[in-house]
Scaffold this motif. Structure first.
Motif, PDB file in Angstrom:
ATOM      1  N   PHE A   1       0.980  -1.210  -0.040  1.00  0.00           N
ATOM      2  CA  PHE A   1       0.598   0.062   0.035  1.00  0.00           C
ATOM      3  C   PHE A   1       1.056   1.589   0.331  1.00  0.00           C
ATOM      4  CE2 PHE A   1      -2.395   3.296   2.176  1.00  0.00           C
ATOM      5  CZ  PHE A   1      -3.937   3.154   1.672  1.00  0.00           C
ATOM      6  N   GLN A   2       2.550   1.173   1.073  1.00  0.00           N
ATOM      7  CA  GLN A   2       3.347   2.577   0.585  1.00  0.00           C
ATOM      8  C   GLN A   2       3.117   3.199  -0.606  1.00  0.00           C
ATOM      9  OE1 GLN A   2       2.201   4.593   3.154  1.00  0.00           O
ATOM     10  NE2 GLN A   2       0.940   3.400   5.046  1.00  0.00           N
ATOM     11  N   GLY A   3       3.879   1.522  -1.136  1.00  0.00           N
ATOM     12  CA  GLY A   3       4.877   1.783  -2.525  1.00  0.00           C
ATOM     13  C   GLY A   3       4.497   1.879  -2.977  1.00  0.00           C
ATOM     14  N   MET A   4       2.927   1.908  -3.501  1.00  0.00           N
ATOM     15  CA  MET A   4       2.356   2.350  -4.300  1.00  0.00           C
ATOM     16  C   MET A   4       1.612   3.545  -4.583  1.00  0.00           C
ATOM     17  SD  MET A   4       2.013  -0.063  -6.639  1.00  0.00           S
ATOM     18  CE  MET A   4       3.122  -0.568  -6.492  1.00  0.00           C
ATOM     19  N   LYS A   5       2.221   4.325  -3.658  1.00  0.00           N
ATOM     20  CA  LYS A   5       2.255   6.676  -2.843  1.00  0.00           C
ATOM     21  C   LYS A   5       2.587   6.844  -4.311  1.00  0.00           C
ATOM     22  CE  LYS A   5       0.124   6.405   1.243  1.00  0.00           C
ATOM     23  NZ  LYS A   5       0.816   6.719   2.959  1.00  0.00           N
ATOM     24  N   PHE A   6       4.525   5.524  -4.789  1.00  0.00           N
ATOM     25  CA  PHE A   6       4.887   6.309  -5.527  1.00  0.00           C
ATOM     26  C   PHE A   6       4.726   6.042  -7.002  1.00  0.00           C
ATOM     27  CE2 PHE A   6       6.553   6.187  -1.313  1.00  0.00           C
ATOM     28  CZ  PHE A   6       6.750   7.611  -0.688  1.00  0.00           C
ATOM     29  N   THR A   7       5.276   6.974  -8.190  1.00  0.00           N
ATOM     30  CA  THR A   7       5.225   6.517  -9.355  1.00  0.00           C
ATOM     31  C   THR A   7       7.129   6.117  -9.842  1.00  0.00           C
ATOM     32  OG1 THR A   7       5.626   8.660 -10.459  1.00  0.00           O
ATOM     33  CG2 THR A   7       3.587   7.922 -10.222  1.00  0.00           C
TER      34      THR A   7
ATOM     35  N   SER B   1       7.679  11.698  -6.387  1.00  0.00           N
ATOM     36  CA  SER B   1       7.279  11.030  -7.382  1.00  0.00           C
ATOM     37  C   SER B   1       5.853  10.102  -6.838  1.00  0.00           C
ATOM     38  CB  SER B   1       7.727   9.104  -7.737  1.00  0.00           C
ATOM     39  OG  SER B   1       8.510   8.957  -5.984  1.00  0.00           O
ATOM     40  N   PHE B   2       5.279  11.175  -5.269  1.00  0.00           N
ATOM     41  CA  PHE B   2       3.753  10.689  -5.308  1.00  0.00           C
ATOM     42  C   PHE B   2       3.036  11.162  -5.774  1.00  0.00           C
ATOM     43  CE2 PHE B   2       0.940  10.735  -1.670  1.00  0.00           C
ATOM     44  CZ  PHE B   2       0.799  10.275  -0.815  1.00  0.00           C
ATOM     45  N   ARG B   3       1.915  10.379  -6.613  1.00  0.00           N
ATOM     46  CA  ARG B   3       0.582   9.896  -7.618  1.00  0.00           C
ATOM     47  C   ARG B   3      -0.142  10.993  -6.865  1.00  0.00           C
ATOM     48  NH1 ARG B   3      -1.191   3.868  -8.109  1.00  0.00           N
ATOM     49  NH2 ARG B   3      -2.767   5.021  -9.670  1.00  0.00           N
ATOM     50  N   LYS B   4      -0.708  11.768  -7.916  1.00  0.00           N
ATOM     51  CA  LYS B   4      -1.164  12.699  -7.564  1.00  0.00           C
ATOM     52  C   LYS B   4      -2.720  12.249  -7.609  1.00  0.00           C
ATOM     53  CE  LYS B   4       1.685  16.646  -9.961  1.00  0.00           C
ATOM     54  NZ  LYS B   4       2.787  15.233  -9.293  1.00  0.00           N
ATOM     55  N   ASP B   5      -3.173  10.620  -8.269  1.00  0.00           N
ATOM     56  CA  ASP B   5      -3.737  10.870  -8.352  1.00  0.00           C
ATOM     57  C   ASP B   5      -4.333   9.717  -6.664  1.00  0.00           C
ATOM     58  OD1 ASP B   5      -2.599   8.192  -9.074  1.00  0.00           O
ATOM     59  OD2 ASP B   5      -3.922   7.505  -9.950  1.00  0.00           O
ATOM     60  N   TRP B   6      -3.306   9.577  -6.151  1.00  0.00           N
ATOM     61  CA  TRP B   6      -3.501   9.093  -4.562  1.00  0.00           C
ATOM     62  C   TRP B   6      -4.712   8.999  -3.939  1.00  0.00           C
ATOM     63  CZ3 TRP B   6      -1.559   4.431  -3.692  1.00  0.00           C
ATOM     64  CH2 TRP B   6      -1.771   4.096  -2.496  1.00  0.00           C
ATOM     65  N   LYS B   7      -5.341   9.952  -3.447  1.00  0.00           N
ATOM     66  CA  LYS B   7      -6.885  10.101  -3.212  1.00  0.00           C
ATOM     67  C   LYS B   7      -8.043   9.021  -3.972  1.00  0.00           C
ATOM     68  CE  LYS B   7      -6.311  13.392  -0.032  1.00  0.00           C
ATOM     69  NZ  LYS B   7      -7.068  14.481   1.045  1.00  0.00           N
ATOM     70  N   GLN B   8      -7.870   9.030  -5.068  1.00  0.00           N
ATOM     71  CA  GLN B   8      -8.771   8.630  -6.260  1.00  0.00           C
ATOM     72  C   GLN B   8      -8.383   6.512  -6.180  1.00  0.00           C
ATOM     73  OE1 GLN B   8      -7.434  11.562  -7.447  1.00  0.00           O
ATOM     74  NE2 GLN B   8      -8.911  12.683  -6.581  1.00  0.00           N
ATOM     75  N   VAL B   9      -7.130   6.311  -5.765  1.00  0.00           N
ATOM     76  CA  VAL B   9      -6.806   4.524  -6.237  1.00  0.00           C
ATOM     77  C   VAL B   9      -6.419   4.625  -4.643  1.00  0.00           C
ATOM     78  CG1 VAL B   9      -6.230   5.218  -8.593  1.00  0.00           C
ATOM     79  CG2 VAL B   9      -4.748   5.110  -6.686  1.00  0.00           C
TER      80      VAL B   9
END
Length: 156
Positions: free
Chosen positions: A46-52, A79-87
């Motif tokens: 989960f934490q790893g997927m926050k990053f592109t 590289s923090f995902r901009k769409d994190w709240k959505q995904v």
């Protein structure tokens, strides 16, 4: 994990996302493969997927503990995902589901909760948990119940 009567007389199952002793926890040490790599826990995934950025993902994946992975995942990085709240809920569901499919004992335990409402017992988290006043969104409890429903559906 504890069972408490709820206001309407049903028994709710309270669990903690950060309790490594709870089989439903994201900290529970059950390895699984997803996104082409092996993840030590759902928390690492989960934490790893926050990053592109693959380098940041790998740094989180290799963290020595779920708590360390969480700490790394909470640091804002370019590289923090901009769409994190959505995904984020989809990512959590994918991790929990894959872990259950990898470890049949976990799937069996989750299915064994029947139709109980599962509540992430966090006083401070009003998104993933129930919050101090029990009026939080309980998104982690919902993830567990949705994965349970999917596993039940697959049983036919």
């Amino acid at each position: 994990m504890a069972i408490f009567p709820s206001d309407d007389g049903e028994n709710d199952l309270f669990t903690s996302r950060t309790d490594p002793e709870s089989e439903f926890s994201t900290y529970a040490p059950y390895r699984f493969h997803l996104e082409g790599r092996e993840w030590p826990t759902v928390e690492h995934y989960f934490q790893g997927m926050k990053f592109t950025d693959q380098v940041m993902q790998e740094k989180v994946r290799q963290a020595g503990s779920p708590a360390e992975a969480r700490k790394l995942g909470r640091k804002r990085h370019q590289s923090f995902r901009k769409d994190w709240k959505q995904v984020r809920e989809t990512i959590m569901t994918r991790g929990v589901y894959t872990r259950c499919r990898t470890h049949p004992d976990l799937a069996k335990a989750l299915l064994g909760t029947g139709d109980q409402k599962i509540v992430e017992n966090s006083n401070f988290d009003y998104f993933w948990g129930c919050g101090r006043d029990r009026r939080g969104e309980n998104r982690y409890g919902r993830v567990l119940m949705n994965v349970r429903a999917k596993l039940r559906e697959e049983q036919g």
